[in-house]
Design a protein around this motif. Structure first.
Motif, PDB file in Angstrom:
ATOM      1  N   THR A 159       0.833  -1.199   0.000  1.00  0.00           N
ATOM      2  CA  THR A 159       0.000   0.000   0.000  1.00  0.00           C
ATOM      3  C   THR A 159       0.870   1.251   0.000  1.00  0.00           C
ATOM      4  O   THR A 159       2.012   1.243   0.484  1.00  0.00           O
ATOM      5  CB  THR A 159      -0.927   0.042   1.229  1.00  0.00           C
ATOM      6  N   ALA A 160       0.305   2.331  -0.535  1.00  0.00           N
ATOM      7  CA  ALA A 160       1.023   3.603  -0.578  1.00  0.00           C
ATOM      8  C   ALA A 160       0.019   4.747  -0.601  1.00  0.00           C
ATOM      9  O   ALA A 160      -1.130   4.587  -1.035  1.00  0.00           O
ATOM     10  CB  ALA A 160       1.926   3.683  -1.807  1.00  0.00           C
ATOM     11  N   GLY A 161       0.454   5.897  -0.124  1.00  0.00           N
ATOM     12  CA  GLY A 161      -0.323   7.126  -0.211  1.00  0.00           C
ATOM     13  C   GLY A 161       0.470   8.178  -0.965  1.00  0.00           C
ATOM     14  O   GLY A 161       1.684   8.274  -0.814  1.00  0.00           O
ATOM     15  N   LEU A 162      -0.212   8.947  -1.792  1.00  0.00           N
ATOM     16  CA  LEU A 162       0.437  10.013  -2.556  1.00  0.00           C
ATOM     17  C   LEU A 162      -0.367  11.302  -2.374  1.00  0.00           C
ATOM     18  O   LEU A 162      -1.599  11.289  -2.371  1.00  0.00           O
ATOM     19  CB  LEU A 162       0.495   9.697  -4.053  1.00  0.00           C
ATOM     20  N   GLY A 163       0.332  12.427  -2.239  1.00  0.00           N
ATOM     21  CA  GLY A 163      -0.324  13.717  -2.208  1.00  0.00           C
ATOM     22  C   GLY A 163      -1.003  14.022  -0.887  1.00  0.00           C
ATOM     23  O   GLY A 163      -0.657  13.477   0.170  1.00  0.00           O
ATOM     24  N   ASP A 164      -2.005  14.909  -0.960  1.00  0.00           N
ATOM     25  CA  ASP A 164      -2.640  15.462   0.229  1.00  0.00           C
ATOM     26  C   ASP A 164      -4.045  14.904   0.414  1.00  0.00           C
ATOM     27  O   ASP A 164      -4.802  14.771  -0.543  1.00  0.00           O
ATOM     28  CB  ASP A 164      -2.739  16.986   0.114  1.00  0.00           C
ATOM     29  N   ARG A 165      -4.400  14.673   1.663  1.00  0.00           N
ATOM     30  CA  ARG A 165      -5.758  14.190   1.928  1.00  0.00           C
ATOM     31  C   ARG A 165      -6.738  15.349   2.120  1.00  0.00           C
ATOM     32  O   ARG A 165      -7.951  15.152   2.106  1.00  0.00           O
ATOM     33  CB  ARG A 165      -5.777  13.278   3.138  1.00  0.00           C
ATOM     34  N   ASP A 166      -6.216  16.586   2.299  1.00  0.00           N
ATOM     35  CA  ASP A 166      -7.097  17.729   2.514  1.00  0.00           C
ATOM     36  C   ASP A 166      -6.394  19.002   2.064  1.00  0.00           C
ATOM     37  O   ASP A 166      -5.233  18.985   1.634  1.00  0.00           O
ATOM     38  CB  ASP A 166      -7.530  17.823   3.980  1.00  0.00           C
ATOM     39  N   ARG A 167      -7.103  20.132   2.175  1.00  0.00           N
ATOM     40  CA  ARG A 167      -6.543  21.416   1.746  1.00  0.00           C
ATOM     41  C   ARG A 167      -5.437  21.909   2.665  1.00  0.00           C
ATOM     42  O   ARG A 167      -4.695  22.827   2.307  1.00  0.00           O
ATOM     43  CB  ARG A 167      -7.663  22.462   1.685  1.00  0.00           C
ATOM     44  N   ARG A 168      -5.331  21.332   3.837  1.00  0.00           N
ATOM     45  CA  ARG A 168      -4.295  21.758   4.783  1.00  0.00           C
ATOM     46  C   ARG A 168      -2.960  21.090   4.521  1.00  0.00           C
ATOM     47  O   ARG A 168      -1.976  21.390   5.200  1.00  0.00           O
ATOM     48  CB  ARG A 168      -4.762  21.475   6.212  1.00  0.00           C
ATOM     49  N   GLY A 169      -2.903  20.188   3.562  1.00  0.00           N
ATOM     50  CA  GLY A 169      -1.640  19.563   3.201  1.00  0.00           C
ATOM     51  C   GLY A 169      -1.284  18.338   3.998  1.00  0.00           C
ATOM     52  O   GLY A 169      -0.145  17.845   3.909  1.00  0.00           O
ATOM     53  N   ASN A 170      -2.227  17.799   4.796  1.00  0.00           N
ATOM     54  CA  ASN A 170      -1.945  16.545   5.498  1.00  0.00           C
ATOM     55  C   ASN A 170      -1.808  15.415   4.484  1.00  0.00           C
ATOM     56  O   ASN A 170      -2.572  15.340   3.526  1.00  0.00           O
ATOM     57  CB  ASN A 170      -3.074  16.226   6.479  1.00  0.00           C
ATOM     58  N   ALA A 206     -12.830   9.683  11.165  1.00  0.00           N
ATOM     59  CA  ALA A 206     -11.844  10.675  11.582  1.00  0.00           C
ATOM     60  C   ALA A 206     -10.651  10.661  10.621  1.00  0.00           C
ATOM     61  O   ALA A 206     -10.325   9.633  10.034  1.00  0.00           O
ATOM     62  CB  ALA A 206     -11.386  10.377  13.010  1.00  0.00           C
ATOM     63  N   GLU A 207     -10.024  11.816  10.455  1.00  0.00           N
ATOM     64  CA  GLU A 207      -8.834  11.955   9.610  1.00  0.00           C
ATOM     65  C   GLU A 207      -9.068  11.386   8.210  1.00  0.00           C
ATOM     66  O   GLU A 207      -8.171  10.813   7.596  1.00  0.00           O
ATOM     67  CB  GLU A 207      -7.618  11.302  10.266  1.00  0.00           C
ATOM     68  N   ARG A 208     -10.288  11.546   7.721  1.00  0.00           N
ATOM     69  CA  ARG A 208     -10.657  11.079   6.382  1.00  0.00           C
ATOM     70  C   ARG A 208     -10.108  12.029   5.320  1.00  0.00           C
ATOM     71  O   ARG A 208      -9.719  13.159   5.618  1.00  0.00           O
ATOM     72  CB  ARG A 208     -12.184  11.006   6.261  1.00  0.00           C
ATOM     73  N   ALA A 209     -10.107  11.535   4.094  1.00  0.00           N
ATOM     74  CA  ALA A 209      -9.762  12.392   2.968  1.00  0.00           C
ATOM     75  C   ALA A 209     -10.885  13.402   2.736  1.00  0.00           C
ATOM     76  O   ALA A 209     -12.056  13.119   2.993  1.00  0.00           O
ATOM     77  CB  ALA A 209      -9.543  11.551   1.715  1.00  0.00           C
ATOM     78  N   GLU A 210     -10.519  14.561   2.257  1.00  0.00           N
ATOM     79  CA  GLU A 210     -11.477  15.623   1.947  1.00  0.00           C
ATOM     80  C   GLU A 210     -11.650  15.690   0.435  1.00  0.00           C
ATOM     81  O   GLU A 210     -10.685  15.841  -0.296  1.00  0.00           O
ATOM     82  CB  GLU A 210     -10.950  16.959   2.484  1.00  0.00           C
ATOM     83  N   GLY A 211     -12.877  15.537  -0.028  1.00  0.00           N
ATOM     84  CA  GLY A 211     -13.132  15.540  -1.461  1.00  0.00           C
ATOM     85  C   GLY A 211     -13.046  16.936  -2.058  1.00  0.00           C
ATOM     86  O   GLY A 211     -13.136  17.941  -1.357  1.00  0.00           O
ATOM     87  N   ALA A 212     -12.887  16.992  -3.371  1.00  0.00           N
ATOM     88  CA  ALA A 212     -12.786  18.279  -4.055  1.00  0.00           C
ATOM     89  C   ALA A 212     -13.250  18.157  -5.492  1.00  0.00           C
ATOM     90  O   ALA A 212     -13.103  17.114  -6.125  1.00  0.00           O
ATOM     91  CB  ALA A 212     -11.342  18.796  -4.020  1.00  0.00           C
ATOM     92  N   GLY A 213     -13.808  19.250  -5.996  1.00  0.00           N
ATOM     93  CA  GLY A 213     -14.165  19.340  -7.405  1.00  0.00           C
ATOM     94  C   GLY A 213     -13.047  19.966  -8.202  1.00  0.00           C
ATOM     95  O   GLY A 213     -11.953  20.234  -7.682  1.00  0.00           O
ATOM     96  N   ALA A 214     -13.314  20.242  -9.475  1.00  0.00           N
ATOM     97  CA  ALA A 214     -12.275  20.768 -10.359  1.00  0.00           C
ATOM     98  C   ALA A 214     -11.816  22.160  -9.956  1.00  0.00           C
ATOM     99  O   ALA A 214     -10.722  22.590 -10.307  1.00  0.00           O
ATOM    100  CB  ALA A 214     -12.784  20.792 -11.801  1.00  0.00           C
ATOM    101  N   SER A 215     -12.639  22.904  -9.208  1.00  0.00           N
ATOM    102  CA  SER A 215     -12.247  24.236  -8.751  1.00  0.00           C
ATOM    103  C   SER A 215     -11.677  24.203  -7.339  1.00  0.00           C
ATOM    104  O   SER A 215     -11.326  25.238  -6.787  1.00  0.00           O
ATOM    105  CB  SER A 215     -13.467  25.165  -8.771  1.00  0.00           C
ATOM    106  N   GLY A 216     -11.590  23.011  -6.745  1.00  0.00           N
ATOM    107  CA  GLY A 216     -11.107  22.883  -5.385  1.00  0.00           C
ATOM    108  C   GLY A 216     -12.208  22.927  -4.349  1.00  0.00           C
ATOM    109  O   GLY A 216     -11.952  22.797  -3.153  1.00  0.00           O
ATOM    110  N   ARG A 217     -13.456  23.104  -4.775  1.00  0.00           N
ATOM    111  CA  ARG A 217     -14.564  23.184  -3.838  1.00  0.00           C
ATOM    112  C   ARG A 217     -14.802  21.839  -3.153  1.00  0.00           C
ATOM    113  O   ARG A 217     -14.747  20.789  -3.793  1.00  0.00           O
ATOM    114  CB  ARG A 217     -15.827  23.601  -4.586  1.00  0.00           C
ATOM    115  N   SER A 218     -15.075  21.864  -1.861  1.00  0.00           N
ATOM    116  CA  SER A 218     -15.320  20.631  -1.107  1.00  0.00           C
ATOM    117  C   SER A 218     -16.815  20.349  -1.037  1.00  0.00           C
ATOM    118  O   SER A 218     -17.565  21.143  -0.470  1.00  0.00           O
ATOM    119  CB  SER A 218     -14.755  20.751   0.312  1.00  0.00           C
TER     120      SER A 218
END
Length: 490
Positions: free
Chosen positions: A68-79, A241-253
């Motif tokens: 398993t691996a994780g890439l990038g950010d799970r939310d807008r805060r950069g976690n 808890a500590e779930r990924a935050e979804g986003a659209g093409a404009s970054g809207r959650s």
């Protein structure tokens, strides 16, 4: 009057410069990596363009081992995304519902040709005659979702505008009522994807077992497979808890999709790459309860067939068994090659498709795996972005400068000169066109507002031949603008 063009230009310039600070910025996959570094590198190589993604959680099953691996950010805060980060998985649990049917058939509790009405006697409409096998293979002829009234259609429209939950209020009783309100259509016997059909299947199996759907699923599949991180959220307070935050093409959650009645179709379910890897591994090797749901039984297209929930598609000399999922802020893909035993899970927290990534990790050539799809067809997303960004300002300029204008029409135009760019910002596909076009649209609105203010004193309040009709029109226009503004801000 010679100063008017300069005032208009300056106002437009100021508005455009101000818009740069809040212009839409598409999510982008960052360099953060957790878990297996080699798998993360292979995943990044499988991504054509990091634009449109924010984070990815990946699992690869090969030779009986799960990495398993994780890439990038799970939310807008950069976690960072971790391998055990929970993602909304959309329709992937449809395979679990199909496997529940196969498992219940294996124990003799039900038969594939049992009807919906016989399994769930409280269903009394024409849909009671469809079989469990037809529901599991999307061959029931029932619609994609149960929209029974104008109110349902408006609710769906509003959820799309507000990035809300289109399944709000869709409990088990509403799903049963939808079954009574819809008859199988002319497409019965052909594969036509139906969330309603899969929801009815799961609820019928649960009713027959004397349990609710999540309870039955936990008991028969999730617990035996050790899938402790696959959970159903029944409210916003119950999200992991500590779930990924979804986003659209404009970054809207967007809001999470929650609706207990559609749980068997995947609504409300969250999981992790590691948990879904257990499902894929056990289904691929045949040890999962109801694993024979994977077996293709009915034709879909020339190169694709379907079993109970699981699709199987041919790519050259390979056959991949799979399912995907999508909500307004997440995409998911699970798949495996039965010939090699190799399997994959890919979870993403934007509206950019992840299917090509999964296929490439399974060894499907790049040209056959295709490219990632956006949440909307590209031309629709581009059209919304450009039209809404510029139409308000251009319309106001035309209204404010033309002879015969009055204050009521200018007031309405001024409000829409702000609302339209806001709609374009939130609903447009800013991964397909550059975000700096949005400040240009705001500059047009600023110029229009300056022209309106400049002419305000010389305009009559209501210059229409039928003043009452102008008042009604403007009030209706402002009411709609206010409602859309509330939706955008909620």
């Amino acid at each position: 009057m010679r100063k008017t063009p300069l005032v208009v230009l300056v106002a437009g310039l100021v508005a455009g410069l101000a818009g740069i600070g809040v212009m839409p910025r598409e999510p982008r996959l960052t360099a953060q990596v957790t878990g297996d570094a080699d798998l993360a590198a292979a995943t990044r190589d499988a991504v054509d363009d990091p634009g449109g993604y924010r984070g990815l959680a990946v699992a690869l099953i090969d030779g009986g081992q799960i990495r398993t691996a994780g890439l990038g950010d799970r939310d807008r805060r950069g976690n960072p995304v971790e391998p055990d980060t929970a993602f909304e998985v959309g329709s992937v649990p449809k395979v679990l519902t199909g496997m529940l049917l196969a498992q219940r058939v294996g124990t003799g509790a039900v038969r594939p040709d049992d009807t919906l009405g016989a399994t769930w006697p409280t269903v009394t409409g024409a849909a009671r005659e469809v079989t469990l096998a037809e529901l599991a293979s999307h061959r029931s002829g029932l619609p994609r979702v149960g929209l029974d009234s104008v109110t349902d259609w408006l609710r769906l429209f509003w959820a799309n505008v507000a990035a809300g939950n289109p399944y709000a209020g869709q409990d088990v009783d509403r799903v049963r009522a939808a079954a009574d309100g819809h008859a199988p259509g002319d497409g019965r016997g052909e594969v036509n994807y139906s969330n309603l059909g899969m929801a009815l299947l799961g609820q019928a199996l649960a009713a027959d077992a004397g349990a609710d759907y999540p309870e039955l699923l936990d008991r028969e599949l999730l617990t035996p497979l050790g899938m402790t991180s696959t959970v159903q959220a029944t409210s916003a307070d119950a999200l992991p808890a500590e779930r990924a935050e979804g986003a659209g093409a404009s970054g809207r959650s967007p809001d999470a999709w929650i609706g207990a009645g559609y749980a068997p179709a995947g609504i409300g379910y969250w999981s992790t790459a590691a948990d879904l890897a257990r499902l894929v591994a056990a289904t691929a090797d045949g040890t999962a309860p109801g694993a024979d749901a994977r077996d293709p039984r009915f034709d879909d297209t020339e190169r694709a067939r379907i079993g109970y929930g699981w699709f199987t598609t041919r790519y050259g000399d390979r056959e991949i068994t799979w399912h995907n999922g999508a909500t307004s802020g997440f995409h998911s893909y699970v798949g495996f090659d039965r010939a090699t035993g190799r399997g994959v899970v890919v979870l993403g927290n934007t509206d950019r498709g992840v299917e090509p990534i999964g296929l490439r990790l399974l060894g499907v050539p790049r040209e056959q795996a295709g490219s990632a799809s956006p949440g909307l067809p590209t031309w629709v997303g581009i059209g919304i972005a450009l039209l809404f960004t510029f139409i308000g300002g251009l319309s106001l300029l035309g209204t404010a400068l033309r002879a015969g204008a009055d204050r009521l029409t200018v007031l309405s135009g001024a409000v829409w000169a702000l609302v339209y760019p806001a709609l374009g910002h939130q609903l447009g596909d800013w991964s397909a066109i550059p975000g700096w076009l949005w400040p240009l649209g705001l500059a047009t609105s600023g110029a229009g507002l300056a022209a309106a203010v400049r002419r305000w004193r010389e305009l009559p309040v209501n210059g229409a031949a039928r003043p009452w009709l102008r008042v009604v029109s403007v009030v209706g226009s402002l009411t709609l603008a206010a409602a859309l503004t509330v939706a955008l801000l909620s």
